[in-house]
Design a protein around this motif. Sequence first.
Motif, PDB file in Angstrom:
ATOM      1  N   ARG A   8       3.971   3.369  -2.846  1.00  0.00           N
ATOM      2  CA  ARG A   8       4.499   2.722  -1.646  1.00  0.00           C
ATOM      3  C   ARG A   8       4.105   3.494  -0.394  1.00  0.00           C
ATOM      4  N   TYR A   9       4.233   4.804  -0.462  1.00  0.00           N
ATOM      5  CA  TYR A   9       3.848   5.632   0.685  1.00  0.00           C
ATOM      6  C   TYR A   9       2.366   5.473   1.000  1.00  0.00           C
ATOM      7  N   ARG A  10       1.526   5.546  -0.023  1.00  0.00           N
ATOM      8  CA  ARG A  10       0.076   5.462   0.193  1.00  0.00           C
ATOM      9  C   ARG A  10      -0.320   4.132   0.816  1.00  0.00           C
ATOM     10  N   VAL A  11       0.225   3.046   0.301  1.00  0.00           N
ATOM     11  CA  VAL A  11      -0.100   1.723   0.837  1.00  0.00           C
ATOM     12  C   VAL A  11       0.315   1.633   2.297  1.00  0.00           C
ATOM     13  N   MET A  12       1.521   2.049   2.596  1.00  0.00           N
ATOM     14  CA  MET A  12       1.998   1.946   3.979  1.00  0.00           C
ATOM     15  C   MET A  12       1.268   2.908   4.904  1.00  0.00           C
ATOM     16  N   ALA A  13       0.827   4.048   4.399  1.00  0.00           N
ATOM     17  CA  ALA A  13       0.063   4.972   5.235  1.00  0.00           C
ATOM     18  C   ALA A  13      -1.244   4.318   5.681  1.00  0.00           C
ATOM     19  N   TYR A  14      -1.934   3.666   4.756  1.00  0.00           N
ATOM     20  CA  TYR A  14      -3.191   3.018   5.114  1.00  0.00           C
ATOM     21  C   TYR A  14      -2.977   1.770   5.966  1.00  0.00           C
ATOM     22  N   VAL A  15      -1.998   0.957   5.622  1.00  0.00           N
ATOM     23  CA  VAL A  15      -1.733  -0.255   6.400  1.00  0.00           C
ATOM     24  C   VAL A  15      -1.338   0.109   7.827  1.00  0.00           C
ATOM     25  N   THR A  16      -0.461   1.091   7.972  1.00  0.00           N
ATOM     26  CA  THR A  16      -0.034   1.517   9.303  1.00  0.00           C
ATOM     27  C   THR A  16      -1.205   2.113  10.082  1.00  0.00           C
ATOM     28  N   ALA A  17      -2.041   2.876   9.417  1.00  0.00           N
ATOM     29  CA  ALA A  17      -3.198   3.479  10.098  1.00  0.00           C
ATOM     30  C   ALA A  17      -4.164   2.411  10.597  1.00  0.00           C
ATOM     31  N   VAL A  18      -4.413   1.399   9.788  1.00  0.00           N
ATOM     32  CA  VAL A  18      -5.317   0.334  10.212  1.00  0.00           C
ATOM     33  C   VAL A  18      -4.725  -0.428  11.392  1.00  0.00           C
ATOM     34  N   TRP A  19      -3.426  -0.740  11.337  1.00  0.00           N
ATOM     35  CA  TRP A  19      -2.803  -1.452  12.457  1.00  0.00           C
ATOM     36  C   TRP A  19      -2.755  -0.593  13.711  1.00  0.00           C
ATOM     37  N   LEU A  20      -2.627   0.710  13.553  1.00  0.00           N
ATOM     38  CA  LEU A  20      -2.668   1.585  14.720  1.00  0.00           C
ATOM     39  C   LEU A  20      -4.051   1.540  15.376  1.00  0.00           C
ATOM     40  N   LEU A  21      -5.096   1.483  14.557  1.00  0.00           N
ATOM     41  CA  LEU A  21      -6.443   1.369  15.108  1.00  0.00           C
ATOM     42  C   LEU A  21      -6.647   0.017  15.803  1.00  0.00           C
ATOM     43  N   ILE A  50       7.963   1.413  11.097  1.00  0.00           N
ATOM     44  CA  ILE A  50       9.328   1.659  10.617  1.00  0.00           C
ATOM     45  C   ILE A  50       9.355   1.697   9.092  1.00  0.00           C
ATOM     46  N   VAL A  51       8.652   0.769   8.451  1.00  0.00           N
ATOM     47  CA  VAL A  51       8.584   0.770   6.985  1.00  0.00           C
ATOM     48  C   VAL A  51       7.897   2.051   6.500  1.00  0.00           C
ATOM     49  N   TYR A  52       6.833   2.469   7.182  1.00  0.00           N
ATOM     50  CA  TYR A  52       6.140   3.712   6.840  1.00  0.00           C
ATOM     51  C   TYR A  52       7.085   4.912   6.936  1.00  0.00           C
ATOM     52  N   VAL A  53       7.878   4.970   7.990  1.00  0.00           N
ATOM     53  CA  VAL A  53       8.827   6.082   8.163  1.00  0.00           C
ATOM     54  C   VAL A  53       9.833   6.108   7.016  1.00  0.00           C
ATOM     55  N   VAL A  54      10.343   4.945   6.635  1.00  0.00           N
ATOM     56  CA  VAL A  54      11.309   4.873   5.525  1.00  0.00           C
ATOM     57  C   VAL A  54      10.667   5.370   4.237  1.00  0.00           C
ATOM     58  N   PHE A  55       9.455   4.917   3.944  1.00  0.00           N
ATOM     59  CA  PHE A  55       8.790   5.333   2.705  1.00  0.00           C
ATOM     60  C   PHE A  55       8.390   6.808   2.744  1.00  0.00           C
ATOM     61  N   ALA A  56       8.015   7.313   3.905  1.00  0.00           N
ATOM     62  CA  ALA A  56       7.684   8.737   4.025  1.00  0.00           C
ATOM     63  C   ALA A  56       8.940   9.588   3.822  1.00  0.00           C
ATOM     64  N   PHE A  57      10.070   9.163   4.398  1.00  0.00           N
ATOM     65  CA  PHE A  57      11.327   9.881   4.163  1.00  0.00           C
ATOM     66  C   PHE A  57      11.697   9.845   2.687  1.00  0.00           C
ATOM     67  N   ASP A  58      11.507   8.720   2.033  1.00  0.00           N
ATOM     68  CA  ASP A  58      11.812   8.602   0.612  1.00  0.00           C
ATOM     69  C   ASP A  58      10.952   9.568  -0.204  1.00  0.00           C
ATOM     70  N   LEU A  59       9.649   9.567   0.070  1.00  0.00           N
ATOM     71  CA  LEU A  59       8.752  10.488  -0.640  1.00  0.00           C
ATOM     72  C   LEU A  59       9.118  11.934  -0.337  1.00  0.00           C
ATOM     73  N   GLY A  60       9.365  12.231   0.936  1.00  0.00           N
ATOM     74  CA  GLY A  60       9.703  13.602   1.318  1.00  0.00           C
ATOM     75  C   GLY A  60      10.988  14.101   0.689  1.00  0.00           C
ATOM     76  N   SER A  61      11.983  13.230   0.589  1.00  0.00           N
ATOM     77  CA  SER A  61      13.249  13.665  -0.016  1.00  0.00           C
ATOM     78  C   SER A  61      13.093  13.870  -1.522  1.00  0.00           C
ATOM     79  N   LYS A  62      12.309  13.021  -2.157  1.00  0.00           N
ATOM     80  CA  LYS A  62      12.115  13.172  -3.609  1.00  0.00           C
ATOM     81  C   LYS A  62      11.195  14.344  -3.932  1.00  0.00           C
ATOM     82  N   ALA A  63      10.256  14.647  -3.025  1.00  0.00           N
ATOM     83  CA  ALA A  63       9.353  15.787  -3.227  1.00  0.00           C
ATOM     84  C   ALA A  63       9.971  17.091  -2.719  1.00  0.00           C
ATOM     85  N   LYS A  64      11.138  16.986  -2.073  1.00  0.00           N
ATOM     86  CA  LYS A  64      11.861  18.138  -1.535  1.00  0.00           C
ATOM     87  C   LYS A  64      11.010  18.921  -0.526  1.00  0.00           C
TER      88      LYS A  64
END
Length: 108
Positions: A8-21, A50-64
């Motif tokens: 989920r994080y990887r998909v949103m990272a790329y989707v968000t990056a493309v939309w930012l461009l 916003i979805v990217y931030v949620v998924f990044a927080f989820d990954l970050g909390s699970k990865a500690k």
Amino acid sequence: MKQNVLTRYRVMAYVTAVWLLVFTAAIIAKYGFETGDTMLISQVHGVLFIVYVVFAFDLGSKAKWPFGKLLWVLAAGCIPFASFFVEPKVSREAQALVTKPAQAPVQA
């Protein structure tokens, strides 16, 4: 940590990056060449971020992750092209934390 958290994080990272461009190009077209409108593009990017931030927080909390690393990953979503460099590094580190699914017992 499960594989779907990383996916989920990887998909949103790329989707968000493309939309930012796309958003960056629209801003350049609007203010540099006085053409186009950025309203719809900015709103789509905002929702995706916003979805990217949620998924990044989820990954970050699970990865500690420490808070500084989480901020670094979130900042990469705000800088054009940065996600394309940060995401592979984060994914390599997080892949080591992914648990393998339990093997089902083989019946003879």
